[in-house]
Write a protein that holds these residues in place. Structure first.
Motif, PDB file in Angstrom:
ATOM      1  N   LYS A 137      -4.434 -17.180   4.197  1.00  0.00           N
ATOM      2  CA  LYS A 137      -5.785 -16.611   3.344  1.00  0.00           C
ATOM      3  C   LYS A 137      -5.979 -15.025   3.889  1.00  0.00           C
ATOM      4  O   LYS A 137      -5.998 -14.381   3.035  1.00  0.00           O
ATOM      5  CB  LYS A 137      -6.892 -17.393   3.608  1.00  0.00           C
ATOM      6  N   TYR A 138      -5.932 -14.975   5.360  1.00  0.00           N
ATOM      7  CA  TYR A 138      -6.312 -13.640   5.642  1.00  0.00           C
ATOM      8  C   TYR A 138      -4.983 -12.717   5.772  1.00  0.00           C
ATOM      9  O   TYR A 138      -5.001 -11.378   5.346  1.00  0.00           O
ATOM     10  CB  TYR A 138      -6.953 -13.628   7.113  1.00  0.00           C
ATOM     11  N   GLY A 139      -3.774 -13.402   5.774  1.00  0.00           N
ATOM     12  CA  GLY A 139      -2.558 -12.423   5.991  1.00  0.00           C
ATOM     13  C   GLY A 139      -2.397 -11.978   4.449  1.00  0.00           C
ATOM     14  O   GLY A 139      -1.921 -10.827   4.220  1.00  0.00           O
ATOM     15  N   MET A 140      -2.415 -12.871   3.336  1.00  0.00           N
ATOM     16  CA  MET A 140      -2.269 -12.462   2.115  1.00  0.00           C
ATOM     17  C   MET A 140      -3.210 -11.499   1.606  1.00  0.00           C
ATOM     18  O   MET A 140      -3.040 -10.259   0.866  1.00  0.00           O
ATOM     19  CB  MET A 140      -2.275 -13.649   1.101  1.00  0.00           C
ATOM     20  N   SER A 141      -4.671 -11.601   1.983  1.00  0.00           N
ATOM     21  CA  SER A 141      -5.688 -10.571   1.478  1.00  0.00           C
ATOM     22  C   SER A 141      -5.562  -9.390   2.116  1.00  0.00           C
ATOM     23  O   SER A 141      -5.669  -8.491   1.660  1.00  0.00           O
ATOM     24  CB  SER A 141      -7.000 -11.498   2.260  1.00  0.00           C
ATOM     25  N   HIS A 142      -4.910  -9.280   3.513  1.00  0.00           N
ATOM     26  CA  HIS A 142      -4.560  -7.986   4.104  1.00  0.00           C
ATOM     27  C   HIS A 142      -3.533  -7.361   3.395  1.00  0.00           C
ATOM     28  O   HIS A 142      -3.642  -6.299   3.408  1.00  0.00           O
ATOM     29  CB  HIS A 142      -4.431  -8.158   5.663  1.00  0.00           C
ATOM     30  N   LEU A 143      -2.314  -8.057   3.131  1.00  0.00           N
ATOM     31  CA  LEU A 143      -1.206  -7.529   2.509  1.00  0.00           C
ATOM     32  C   LEU A 143      -1.759  -6.914   0.979  1.00  0.00           C
ATOM     33  O   LEU A 143      -1.146  -5.818   0.621  1.00  0.00           O
ATOM     34  CB  LEU A 143      -0.111  -8.576   2.128  1.00  0.00           C
ATOM     35  N   LYS A 144      -2.624  -7.620   0.531  1.00  0.00           N
ATOM     36  CA  LYS A 144      -2.985  -7.294  -0.944  1.00  0.00           C
ATOM     37  C   LYS A 144      -3.647  -5.802  -0.653  1.00  0.00           C
ATOM     38  O   LYS A 144      -3.818  -4.900  -1.322  1.00  0.00           O
ATOM     39  CB  LYS A 144      -4.156  -8.079  -1.496  1.00  0.00           C
ATOM     40  N   PHE A 145      -4.566  -5.757   0.374  1.00  0.00           N
ATOM     41  CA  PHE A 145      -5.306  -4.482   0.740  1.00  0.00           C
ATOM     42  C   PHE A 145      -4.345  -3.311   1.152  1.00  0.00           C
ATOM     43  O   PHE A 145      -4.462  -2.080   0.768  1.00  0.00           O
ATOM     44  CB  PHE A 145      -6.093  -4.487   2.008  1.00  0.00           C
ATOM     45  N   CYS A 146      -3.178  -3.654   1.770  1.00  0.00           N
ATOM     46  CA  CYS A 146      -2.075  -2.523   1.994  1.00  0.00           C
ATOM     47  C   CYS A 146      -1.464  -2.238   0.836  1.00  0.00           C
ATOM     48  O   CYS A 146      -1.163  -1.073   0.596  1.00  0.00           O
ATOM     49  CB  CYS A 146      -1.299  -3.528   2.915  1.00  0.00           C
ATOM     50  N   LEU A 147      -1.039  -3.192  -0.150  1.00  0.00           N
ATOM     51  CA  LEU A 147      -0.500  -2.878  -1.492  1.00  0.00           C
ATOM     52  C   LEU A 147      -1.508  -1.834  -2.244  1.00  0.00           C
ATOM     53  O   LEU A 147      -0.809  -1.039  -2.822  1.00  0.00           O
ATOM     54  CB  LEU A 147      -0.092  -4.098  -2.170  1.00  0.00           C
ATOM     55  N   ASN A 148      -2.828  -2.294  -2.300  1.00  0.00           N
ATOM     56  CA  ASN A 148      -3.617  -1.471  -3.069  1.00  0.00           C
ATOM     57  C   ASN A 148      -3.882  -0.054  -2.474  1.00  0.00           C
ATOM     58  O   ASN A 148      -3.761   0.925  -3.194  1.00  0.00           O
ATOM     59  CB  ASN A 148      -5.064  -1.973  -3.100  1.00  0.00           C
ATOM     60  N   THR A 149      -3.841  -0.095  -1.068  1.00  0.00           N
ATOM     61  CA  THR A 149      -3.745   1.461  -0.562  1.00  0.00           C
ATOM     62  C   THR A 149      -2.484   2.210  -0.553  1.00  0.00           C
ATOM     63  O   THR A 149      -2.528   3.384  -0.796  1.00  0.00           O
ATOM     64  CB  THR A 149      -3.876   1.137   1.119  1.00  0.00           C
ATOM     65  N   ALA A 150      -1.396   1.411  -0.398  1.00  0.00           N
ATOM     66  CA  ALA A 150      -0.035   2.342  -0.214  1.00  0.00           C
ATOM     67  C   ALA A 150       0.366   2.456  -1.762  1.00  0.00           C
ATOM     68  O   ALA A 150       1.139   3.368  -1.936  1.00  0.00           O
ATOM     69  CB  ALA A 150       0.805   1.470   0.560  1.00  0.00           C
ATOM     70  N   GLY A 151       0.401   1.366  -2.668  1.00  0.00           N
ATOM     71  CA  GLY A 151       0.933   1.640  -3.833  1.00  0.00           C
ATOM     72  C   GLY A 151       2.133   1.255  -4.086  1.00  0.00           C
ATOM     73  O   GLY A 151       2.838   1.273  -5.202  1.00  0.00           O
ATOM     74  N   ASN A 152       2.754   1.004  -3.152  1.00  0.00           N
ATOM     75  CA  ASN A 152       4.242   0.646  -3.019  1.00  0.00           C
ATOM     76  C   ASN A 152       4.665  -0.563  -1.939  1.00  0.00           C
ATOM     77  O   ASN A 152       3.759  -0.491  -0.824  1.00  0.00           O
ATOM     78  CB  ASN A 152       5.325   1.303  -2.783  1.00  0.00           C
ATOM     79  N   GLU A 153       5.552  -1.522  -2.049  1.00  0.00           N
ATOM     80  CA  GLU A 153       5.747  -2.575  -0.997  1.00  0.00           C
ATOM     81  C   GLU A 153       6.144  -2.061   0.167  1.00  0.00           C
ATOM     82  O   GLU A 153       5.740  -2.548   1.162  1.00  0.00           O
ATOM     83  CB  GLU A 153       6.773  -3.433  -1.705  1.00  0.00           C
ATOM     84  N   VAL A 154       6.955  -0.998   0.442  1.00  0.00           N
ATOM     85  CA  VAL A 154       7.463  -0.610   1.497  1.00  0.00           C
ATOM     86  C   VAL A 154       6.517   0.002   2.459  1.00  0.00           C
ATOM     87  O   VAL A 154       6.466  -0.284   3.679  1.00  0.00           O
ATOM     88  CB  VAL A 154       8.529   0.529   1.240  1.00  0.00           C
TER      89      VAL A 154
END
Length: 259
Positions: free
Chosen positions: A176-193
């Motif tokens: 739950k927290y891992g995927m939420s944080h990854l989603k935040f990172c994706l939204n912030t960064a704009g790309n997976e890398v």
């Protein structure tokens, strides 16, 4: 002559319904994963279950599948894994595939559930968990700053201060927290890398172009593993459903996807 025609008509109808039943049986056999591939708790469908209502549900499921596939060819943000996981006819096959990868039912279900909620490609979610903990819910790593990373997604004790020791090692909480944080990172960064780099090193270092080499190596491992998962999934799941779908069905792209 009239009696002969009646007999011929009756024979034709009998043959017609026999062929129809055979076609329905073949569709059920080929479209649904075999019982030895899926969890015993997953309900299977038999010919006797095909009520009028069930037939309508299957028809809608086919329509949903083709609509999502058509959309995915135009919108690359839709992942094959998510597409098939969201369809009733193929959900069990996706669960089976990733269970073979993790070897743990709870880990598999936890990641699938939270990845789907956050619209994260399944291969990316599982690749991250593999690199972080090798799917070990009890994994622990002590950092030089005295903080501790724990659990499936290696949640940091300084970042998730509200979690208890038990929470860190619960695969559902960690996902739950891992995927939420990854989603935040994706939204912030704009790309997976860049998002994966942020997940590992923090947003500040990545934004300031101070990403450590160890983080770059970490991202490389995830991307390599993700590519392997995508290839296996394409060969073992996507190809199966591509070849088993009823030919002749066309679906217009609506521009909408299920979330």
């Amino acid at each position: 002559m009239k009696e002969t025609n009646n007999i011929s008509n009756a024979t034709f109808l009998a043959m017609f319904f026999a062929v129809l039943l055979l076609v329905a049986s073949l569709l059920i056999y080929f479209l649904l994963p075999s019982s030895n591939q899926i969890d015993a708790n997953v309900p299977t469908l038999t010919i006797t279950d095909l009520t009028e209502e069930t037939e309508e549900e299957l028809s809608q499921a086919f329509q949903d599948y083709f609509t999502e596939v058509a959309a995915s060819k135009i919108n690359n943000s839709i992942d094959d894994g998510l597409t098939l996981y969201r369809q009733p006819l193929s959900r069990a096959a996706v669960e089976w595939f990733y269970f073979q990868i993790t070897g743990n039912k709870d880990v598999t279900q936890a990641i699938l559930t939270e990845a789907e909620k956050n619209n994260i490609p399944l291969s990316l979610a599982f690749a991250l968990a593999h690199t972080e903990s090798n799917y070990n819910i009890k994994a622990v790593n002590k950092n030089t700053n005295s903080s501790i990373d724990r659990g499936l997604f290696q949640l940091n004790s300084n970042s998730f201060t509200e979690l208890t020791e038990e929470d860190f090692f619960d695969p559902y909480v960690s996902s739950k927290y891992g995927m939420s944080h990854l989603k935040f990172c994706l939204n912030t960064a704009g790309n997976e890398v860049s998002a994966l780099a942020m997940y590992n090193a923090g947003t500040t270092k990545v934004r300031q172009n101070r990403t450590p080499q160890i983080t770059l190596n970490y991202v490389g491992k995830i991307m390599t593993y993700q590519k392997m998962l995508d290839q296996l999934f394409s060969e073992q799941v996507v190809a199966y459903y591509d070849t088993q779908m009823v030919p002749g069905i066309s679906v217009a792209y609506t521009g909408n996807s299920k979330h």
